[in-house]
Design a protein around this motif. Structure first.
Motif, short mmCIF file in Angstrom:
data_model
loop_
_atom_site.label_atom_id
_atom_site.label_comp_id
_atom_site.label_asym_id
_atom_site.label_seq_id
_atom_site.Cartn_x
_atom_site.Cartn_y
_atom_site.Cartn_z
N UNK A 133 -3.60 0.09 -20.09
CA UNK A 133 -3.26 1.38 -19.24
C UNK A 133 -4.41 1.36 -18.08
N UNK A 134 -4.96 0.24 -17.89
CA UNK A 134 -5.98 0.50 -16.68
C UNK A 134 -6.30 -0.91 -16.16
N UNK A 135 -6.76 -1.28 -15.01
CA UNK A 135 -6.92 -2.61 -14.48
C UNK A 135 -7.75 -2.18 -13.36
N UNK A 136 -8.45 -3.46 -12.74
CA UNK A 136 -9.08 -3.53 -11.50
C UNK A 136 -8.58 -4.95 -10.81
N UNK A 137 -8.40 -5.09 -9.55
CA UNK A 137 -7.97 -6.30 -8.95
C UNK A 137 -7.89 -5.93 -7.74
N UNK A 138 -6.89 -6.98 -6.95
CA UNK A 138 -6.63 -6.93 -5.46
C UNK A 138 -5.01 -6.66 -5.20
N UNK A 139 -4.78 -5.72 -4.52
CA UNK A 139 -3.55 -5.45 -3.86
C UNK A 139 -2.88 -6.53 -3.27
N UNK A 140 -1.78 -7.03 -3.87
CA UNK A 140 -0.95 -8.30 -3.29
C UNK A 140 0.26 -7.91 -2.42
N UNK A 141 0.89 -6.91 -3.05
CA UNK A 141 2.21 -6.44 -2.59
C UNK A 141 2.39 -4.94 -2.23
N UNK A 142 3.10 -4.53 -1.21
CA UNK A 142 3.28 -3.17 -1.02
C UNK A 142 4.65 -2.70 -1.13
N UNK A 143 5.12 -1.90 -1.70
CA UNK A 143 6.37 -1.15 -1.86
C UNK A 143 6.62 -0.30 -0.50
N UNK A 144 7.87 0.04 -0.51
CA UNK A 144 8.18 0.92 0.49
C UNK A 144 7.67 2.34 0.59
N UNK A 145 7.14 2.72 1.48
CA UNK A 145 6.36 4.05 1.67
C UNK A 145 5.11 4.14 1.22
N UNK A 146 4.49 2.89 1.00
CA UNK A 146 3.00 3.13 0.52
C UNK A 146 2.21 2.99 1.88
N UNK A 147 1.45 4.06 2.19
CA UNK A 147 0.81 4.15 3.46
C UNK A 147 -0.61 3.88 3.41
N UNK A 148 -1.48 4.21 2.27
CA UNK A 148 -2.89 4.36 2.51
C UNK A 148 -3.27 3.14 1.71
N UNK A 149 -2.82 2.16 1.36
CA UNK A 149 -3.40 0.88 0.75
C UNK A 149 -2.91 -0.13 1.49
N UNK A 150 -3.71 -1.14 1.76
CA UNK A 150 -3.50 -2.56 2.16
C UNK A 150 -3.35 -3.69 1.35
N UNK A 151 -2.81 -4.82 1.58
CA UNK A 151 -2.78 -6.18 0.80
C UNK A 151 -4.07 -6.52 1.09
N UNK A 152 -4.68 -7.07 -0.02
CA UNK A 152 -6.40 -7.36 0.17
C UNK A 152 -7.35 -6.19 -0.31
N UNK A 153 -6.62 -5.10 -0.56
CA UNK A 153 -7.81 -4.23 -1.01
C UNK A 153 -8.22 -4.42 -2.40
N UNK A 154 -9.49 -4.12 -2.69
CA UNK A 154 -10.02 -4.15 -4.10
C UNK A 154 -9.63 -2.70 -4.87
N UNK A 155 -9.07 -2.71 -5.89
CA UNK A 155 -8.74 -1.42 -6.44
C UNK A 155 -8.83 -1.34 -7.77
N UNK A 156 -8.99 -0.20 -8.47
CA UNK A 156 -8.76 0.19 -9.72
C UNK A 156 -7.47 0.95 -9.92
N UNK A 157 -6.86 0.96 -11.25
CA UNK A 157 -5.53 1.70 -11.23
C UNK A 157 -5.35 1.82 -12.63
N UNK A 158 -4.54 3.23 -12.77
CA UNK A 158 -4.09 3.67 -14.15
C UNK A 158 -2.65 3.22 -13.97
N UNK A 159 -2.21 2.76 -15.31
CA UNK A 159 -0.74 2.56 -15.55
C UNK A 159 -0.28 3.06 -16.61
N UNK A 160 1.05 3.39 -16.83
CA UNK A 160 1.47 3.66 -18.15
C UNK A 160 1.34 2.50 -19.08
N UNK A 161 1.37 1.26 -18.59
CA UNK A 161 1.30 0.18 -19.53
C UNK A 161 1.49 -1.10 -18.67
N UNK A 162 1.10 -2.19 -18.95
CA UNK A 162 1.19 -3.43 -18.11
C UNK A 162 0.06 -4.16 -17.77
#
Ligand code: NAP
Length: 324
Positions: A63-92
């Motif tokens: 339910x949580x991970x940290x890593x690097x953004x590799x792809x952006x879906x349509x409408x994602x404005x604030x994040x860039x490919x290459x950003x270091x991030x942490x994320x909450x997920x339903x699963x996965x």
């Protein structure tokens, strides 16, 4: 990409490492190259089909991970490919790639490593929501934390101390209590060898604890309620011991205390702006090292089942992490 997959609900050992297609983000989502994933108690419940949400099969837990953004879906404005991030997920999260809704993705500063970032979000968010939003813990109050060396427990110990409370940690061994002391607890109670209620009374001059943070449940919850101060607050956080307790409401009446359910996920959905502000504030404390997740074990992806099992067997102090 490789993913640890659950193909049928049941024993953790059914989890299998599989080769699956690379992920493609839907609108509003990003794909993250996962470098570390935090292990949480709900992962065990989800794989066994005992969690409140049952994902469609097959799925990867985590339910949580940290890593690097590799792809952006349509409408994602604030994040860039290459950003270091942490994320909450339903699963996965237990996979080389994970998709996350952009509003649940948080940039992490360069000085924060992936493992602590992955071990951070869920437990500190839960502790924060419980102590601040639900209990309105005040400086100078006494906070009793059950399961205090566990994931949400140790986060509550650290946060409670930072919020100015006097923290009493309660756990099942001296080694676990030593860890709590190193993380700021003022006093410790071993609830296997000591009587919890008697010790809380002794440590609070007979007053009881103002706020009780309970992620354990089972028989301990009623004892904790009996250890609660007049006008105190008992936070129902989880049931790691398995059994969901029934409480004598006469005690609630006599003490004039409150029993409050801490449902962090629901709060995040109900009040997304406040939740995001809470999360950004917590990440700032992580970057400043005011909050430091304790990682006691790191596993490779193929040993993910073992990592989850170690939680069920009460062997994890703080957090276990999957490193990729
Ligand atoms: N409400 C929310 O929003 C929310 C969010 C996250 C997690 N949770 C819930 O909070 C609970 C704790 O999660 P966590 O990630 O902190 O788990 P954890 O790291 O495994 O910690 C749980 C602690 O509970 C104690 N415990 C007592 N009996 C146990 C048993 N039979 N099996 C396992 N542990 C036992 C253990 O401490 P001792 O050995 O010292 O007793 C352990 O350290 C879970 O029920 C989880 O679902 C709720």
């Amino acid at each position: 990409m490789k993913a640890l997959q659950c193909t049928e609900f049941g024993p953790l050992e059914n989890l299998r490492l599989a080769e699956v297609p690379d992920l493609v983000p839907a609108a509003g989502e990003v794909v993250i190259e996962v470098r570390a994933a935090g292990v949480n108690f709900p992962d065990a419940l989800m794989v066994q089909g005992q969690y409140q949400v049952k994902p469609s099969l097959p799925f990867s837990p985590g339910m949580e991970c940290a890593g690097v953004v590799r792809k952006l879906g349509i409408g994602v404005g604030d994040l860039r490919v290459g950003d270091r991030v942490a994320a909450l997920l339903d699963h996965g999260a237990f996979a080389e790639q994970a998709t996350a809704s952009a509003d649940r993705v948080f940039p992490i500063p360069a000085e924060v490593d992936f493992a602590p970032a992955a071990a951070f979000l869920l437990v500190y968010a839960t502790a924060w929501h419980g102590l601040v939003n639900c209990a309105r813990l005040q400086a100078g109050e006494t906070l009793l934390v059950l399961g205090a060396s566990g994931g949400v427990g140790l986060a509550a110990v650290q946060l409670g101390k930072q919020l100015g409370a006097r923290v009493i940690a309660a756990a099942s061994s001296t080694a676990k209590l030593d860890l709590c002391a190193r993380n700021g607890a003022d006093a410790g109670i071993d609830y296997v060898s000591e009587d919890l209620k008697t010790r809380v009374r002794e440590l609070t001059d007979g007053q009881g604890a103002d706020v009780i943070f309970d992620p354990v449940g089972g028989d301990l919850t009623e004892v904790a309620l009996r250890s609660c101060a007049a006008q105190g607050r008992l936070l129902v956080v989880g049931f790691a011991a398995g059994a969901i307790p029934r409480l004598p409401t006469g005690l609630v009446l006599i003490k004039g205390c409150s029993v409050i359910g801490v449902q962090w996920g629901e709060y995040a959905r109900r009040d997304p702006e406040r939740y995001r502000a809470d999360m950004l504030g917590l990440i700032e404390r992580l970057a400043l090292r005011q909050l430091v997740p304790h990682i006691s074990a790191t596993y490779p992806l193929q040993r993910g089942a073992e990592a989850i099992r170690s939680l069920l067997e009460r062997r994890v102090a703080g957090k276990a992490v999957i490193a990729l």
